[in-house]
Design a protein around this motif. Sequence first.
Motif, short mmCIF file in Angstrom:
data_model
loop_
_atom_site.label_atom_id
_atom_site.label_comp_id
_atom_site.label_asym_id
_atom_site.label_seq_id
_atom_site.Cartn_x
_atom_site.Cartn_y
_atom_site.Cartn_z
N UNK A 177 0.83 -1.21 0.00
CA UNK A 177 0.00 0.00 0.00
C UNK A 177 0.86 1.25 0.00
N UNK A 178 1.91 1.24 0.82
CA UNK A 178 2.81 2.40 0.90
C UNK A 178 3.51 2.65 -0.43
N UNK A 179 3.83 1.57 -1.14
CA UNK A 179 4.55 1.70 -2.42
C UNK A 179 3.61 2.12 -3.55
N UNK A 180 2.41 1.52 -3.57
CA UNK A 180 1.51 1.69 -4.71
C UNK A 180 0.54 2.86 -4.58
N UNK A 181 0.23 3.27 -3.34
CA UNK A 181 -0.77 4.34 -3.16
C UNK A 181 -0.13 5.69 -3.43
N UNK A 182 -0.45 6.30 -4.54
CA UNK A 182 0.13 7.58 -4.92
C UNK A 182 -0.98 8.59 -5.23
N UNK A 183 -0.82 9.78 -4.70
CA UNK A 183 -1.72 10.87 -5.06
C UNK A 183 -1.16 11.61 -6.27
N UNK A 184 -1.92 12.55 -6.78
CA UNK A 184 -1.45 13.36 -7.90
C UNK A 184 -1.60 14.84 -7.55
N UNK A 185 -0.93 15.66 -8.35
CA UNK A 185 -1.04 17.12 -8.20
C UNK A 185 -1.84 17.68 -9.36
N UNK A 186 -2.67 18.66 -9.06
CA UNK A 186 -3.51 19.31 -10.08
C UNK A 186 -3.39 20.81 -9.89
N UNK A 214 -1.14 9.07 -0.78
CA UNK A 214 -2.39 8.99 -1.53
C UNK A 214 -3.22 10.25 -1.50
N UNK A 215 -2.66 11.35 -1.03
CA UNK A 215 -3.40 12.62 -0.93
C UNK A 215 -3.28 13.39 -2.24
N UNK A 216 -4.41 13.89 -2.73
CA UNK A 216 -4.42 14.70 -3.95
C UNK A 216 -4.14 16.15 -3.59
N UNK A 217 -3.20 16.75 -4.30
CA UNK A 217 -2.79 18.14 -4.05
C UNK A 217 -3.38 19.04 -5.13
N UNK A 218 -4.14 20.05 -4.70
CA UNK A 218 -4.70 21.04 -5.63
C UNK A 218 -3.95 22.36 -5.43
N UNK A 219 -3.41 22.88 -6.51
CA UNK A 219 -2.74 24.18 -6.48
C UNK A 219 -3.65 25.26 -7.01
#
Length: 433
Positions: free
Chosen positions: A217-226, A324-329
């Motif tokens: 989970x730690x390796x595969x769970x990735x968030x993205x930036x928008x 796994x957190x999505x970052x919104x800019x």
Amino acid sequence: MNQRKIFLKYFFHAIRNCRYAILKDVYKEIYNLPESADIDLVVDVQDLEHILNIISKGQNIVRVQNDRKGFAVFVQIFFEDLGYLEIDLIHRFDRKGKIYLSVTDVLQDSIMNSQELKAAALHHQFIYVVLFYMLNKTDVPKRYRDYFTSCSEQERSAIFTWITAKYNVHLNTLDDLFDYHNRHRKKILSKIANDKRNQLPHSFRYKLQYVIDTVKTAVNRKGISITFTGVDGAGKSTILDSVKQQLEGKYRQQVKVLRHRPSLLPILSSIKHGKKGAEQKAAGTLPRQGTNRNFISSLIRFTYYYFDYLLGRPYIYWRYKSRGITVLYDRYYFDFIVDGRRSNIDISPSLVRNGYLLVSKPEVNIFLYASPEEILKRKQELKEEDIRTMTHDYRQLFEKFSSEYPKQKYVSLDNIELNATINTVMKHIISAH
């Protein structure tokens, strides 16, 4: 009929011959399940791959994402109409390597519910909910309390009899088990701990699987930036807020909103105005209003903020995206290229643009624009010439970056109709995950 409902009808018809049972069967009409709700199914492990294949063949699906654990597969389904559904296929009742229920017993005792679907017997539904939240050290949520409280006296009596016999506890009422801190908790957990499945050598295998699952989970769970960029008055803040609400509500993602940059380094004007005052001043600054024309001071300011992007690159990854957190800019580095003067920076845009090479590249970048006439209705203090020039420059920049960095999305959207814009943005985000 939305695509989520169509899929649910197809899915339950397709698995009718499989061994399954609905857990937490609290909804009278599962085909009209609330968007925020998922479906928990206990399944025979031998049917697991067949059920996953059935899911993959559903219509109107954009993407299916399977998160495999040693005890379950958590399936996320994204539909073309932006619908979303999560189905948890549980083939072992396992919490951190501790077995707390028997899949065989639940499947054998399953019944046909009012919708002619296979559901866990009421006593198994009750103890599953109680143990799930008990093992997570929290109280049972109100919706489940209300559901089991509303059961008939006969149903509650049957559950009561089964619980007291199974766990050798003396209850005044079933409601005693809804709160985490109660006098029966230790006895129930002790009963579970003494189960042979939670003794060596079985317990070692399950705990090892839990460790493996945690690492995966730690390796595969990735968030993205928008990123959201736009001339003031183009509707950027409204779109960003709506996207945030959808990601958190419908798609149940954690979201972090950042303004302009990682902000590891404070705004320079905070020395004079304080952090809060500097942030308010920066938020209220209009395009091309900076008065600084000195090259040296501009270069110093840009270098300072540029280092914030460089230092923030690993920080944002480890602090948010790796979890796994999505970052919104709300705005991004692109503002320094097109409208550096807004930040009191007056240096060559080509120099700033070349600096983007080392800056983190968010997965999805949205530039929102509107006609000068529409923007001037909202921001009368802007100049029409500036609106046209910046819109042109931003769109050119996004076209250039789109060809230079094909792994990321650089999308320019004419924000004519709010819902259409939001839907388009969400489709780009879903495809980028």
